[in-house]
Design an enzyme around this catalytic site. Structure first.
Site, PDB file in Angstrom:
ATOM      1  N   ASP A 135       0.841  -1.303  -0.171  1.00  0.00           N
ATOM      2  CA  ASP A 135      -0.138  -0.108   0.051  1.00  0.00           C
ATOM      3  C   ASP A 135       0.864   1.403  -0.011  1.00  0.00           C
ATOM      4  O   ASP A 135       0.356   2.120   0.436  1.00  0.00           O
ATOM      5  CB  ASP A 135      -0.752  -0.121   1.247  1.00  0.00           C
ATOM      6  CG  ASP A 135      -1.951   1.075   1.228  1.00  0.00           C
ATOM      7  OD1 ASP A 135      -2.433   1.174  -0.099  1.00  0.00           O
ATOM      8  OD2 ASP A 135      -2.497   1.577   2.104  1.00  0.00           O
ATOM      9  N   CYS A 242     -13.632   4.297   9.340  1.00  0.00           N
ATOM     10  CA  CYS A 242     -15.131   3.730   9.372  1.00  0.00           C
ATOM     11  C   CYS A 242     -15.189   2.546   8.932  1.00  0.00           C
ATOM     12  O   CYS A 242     -14.602   2.116   7.847  1.00  0.00           O
ATOM     13  CB  CYS A 242     -16.095   4.717   8.542  1.00  0.00           C
ATOM     14  SG  CYS A 242     -17.769   4.257   8.602  1.00  0.00           S
TER      15      CYS A 242
END
Length: 380
Positions: A135, A242
């Site tokens: 990433d 979230c």
């Protein structure tokens, strides 16, 4: 010439020794649609302020664009499934929710070290060159994961696995060895739209499309400066990330709780009290979240998020925490404190604070927060 079929099985076994839950392989050219989809996403402005997504587009569009010699892409996944139900934490309004992946040690550090071990095994046994990514490079991990058969990109754009649900962290190994590829995974979402329907900020303009400008994960982690006022109420008590669209996926019934040996979780980072978080100095913030993804966001953005949660808490006891932060050095924090107080205090009390702090305020955005808060108080 190595026996690549046997080498693949040995590689999978080595990866499992390192704690990876799934290993799949794709040819380097197995996701040709990734580049055009990326261009469409960028053209729509759905990357928000993440300008790095628009950089090196040609290198990001395909593995060969990043490394012309690559022949196979090894996709590895590690389960980080939480023991708790993230949705249940939303009811604890006076506590701050930290996304499940960020309660652990920074996955970049954990996975990269393990990837290097697996890649080193391959390099020695295949006589091939390798590169590892977690990433941090222009690599389209999710399309490649689907092409390798590890899972499929759900309607929320996140990889979903029939064996592990949606709680997966991805790592990538590029190699010049041509390993036998796995079959790509097909979409198993069917007519389900739970992940789209649950989104508090309507961040999905259509299935399989995410508009980061409305995504709580983006707003609380990547976005700098004030969070748009219209989106603040929907953030609730989420102070970092979230999990809603992940948590409601029905495929999670196949996921197991992550093993402690792989990802070291701090239980005090699950849903710490907002009052405790709001009081953190910069040094205390760095110490509290050392080795955690939260630390990379920095105190200013994190306390901004905490103040949004305080404003949504309906807990009058937290007003004092917000009032103290009206004197913070960071303008973003002062402005967020104004908003939090405007949600908790009566108009007369807010006006009294404005008379004390507004004459000394020099930042235009904080002044605008005061003016809007006072206008809304008069309107009600």
């Amino acid at each position: 010439m190595p026996d690549y079929a046997a080498l693949k099985q040995a590689l999978i076994a080595r990866a499992r020794e390192e704690g990876f839950d799934a290993v799949r392989i794709a040819d380097a050219d197995a996701a040709p649609e990734a580049g055009p989809r990326l261009n469409d996403w960028l053209a729509a402005g759905h990357h928000a302020s993440m300008d790095w997504m628009a950089q090196n587009v040609d290198r990001r569009a395909s593995p060969q664009g990043l490394w012309p010699e690559v022949r196979s892409v090894i996709m590895l996944a590690m389960n980080y499934g939480p023991a708790d139900d993230p949705m249940a934490l939303l009811e604890r309004r006076s506590d701050g929710i930290i996304s499940a992946y960020a309660r652990n040690r920074d996955y970049h550090d954990i996975i990269k070290g393990k990837l290097k071990q697996v890649a080193g095994f391959l390099a020695v046994n295949a006589g091939a060159e390798v590169k590892v990514f977690v990433d941090t490079a222009p690599v389209m991990e999710k399309p490649l994961a689907q092409a390798a058969g590890l899972g499929w990109q759900g309607k929320h754009s996140v990889i979903v696995s029939r064996d592990h649900g949606g709680w997966l962290l991805l790592g990538v190994i590029f190699t010049t060895a041509h390993l036998p590829p796995d079959k790509p995974e097909r979409d198993h979402c069917g007519s389900c739209t739970r992940c789209l329907d649950i989104c508090p900020t309507n961040a999905f303009p259509a299935p399989y499309q995410l508009d980061a400008r409305r995504c709580i994960a983006y707003l609380t982690i990547e976005h700098k400066g004030p969070i748009p006022r219209s989106l603040r109420p929907a953030i609730g008590n989420r102070v970092f990330g979230c999990d809603d669209c992940l948590a409601v996926c029905p495929w999670n019934k196949f996921a197991s709780t992550a093993r402690e040996a792989k990802l070291i979780a701090r239980t005090d980072n699950i849903a710490p009290p907002l009052a405790e978080l709001a009081s953190l100095t910069d040094a205390e913030f760095r110490l509290r979240f050392a080795g955690s993804p939260v630390k990379r966001t920095g105190r200013e953005r994190f306390i901004r998020n905490v103040l949004i949660a305080i404003g949504n808490s309906r807990d009058m006891k937290l007003a004092e925490n917000a009032r103290t932060l009206l004197n913070d050095e960071a303008a973003t924090i002062r402005g967020s404190a104004v908003w939090a107080l405007s949600q908790l205090l009566a108009a007369e009390s807010l006006l009294a604070l404005a008379q004390q702090h507004l004459p000394c305020e020099t930042d235009a955005e904080v002044i605008a927060e005061w003016q809007l808060a006072l206008a809304e108080g008069q309107a009600t």
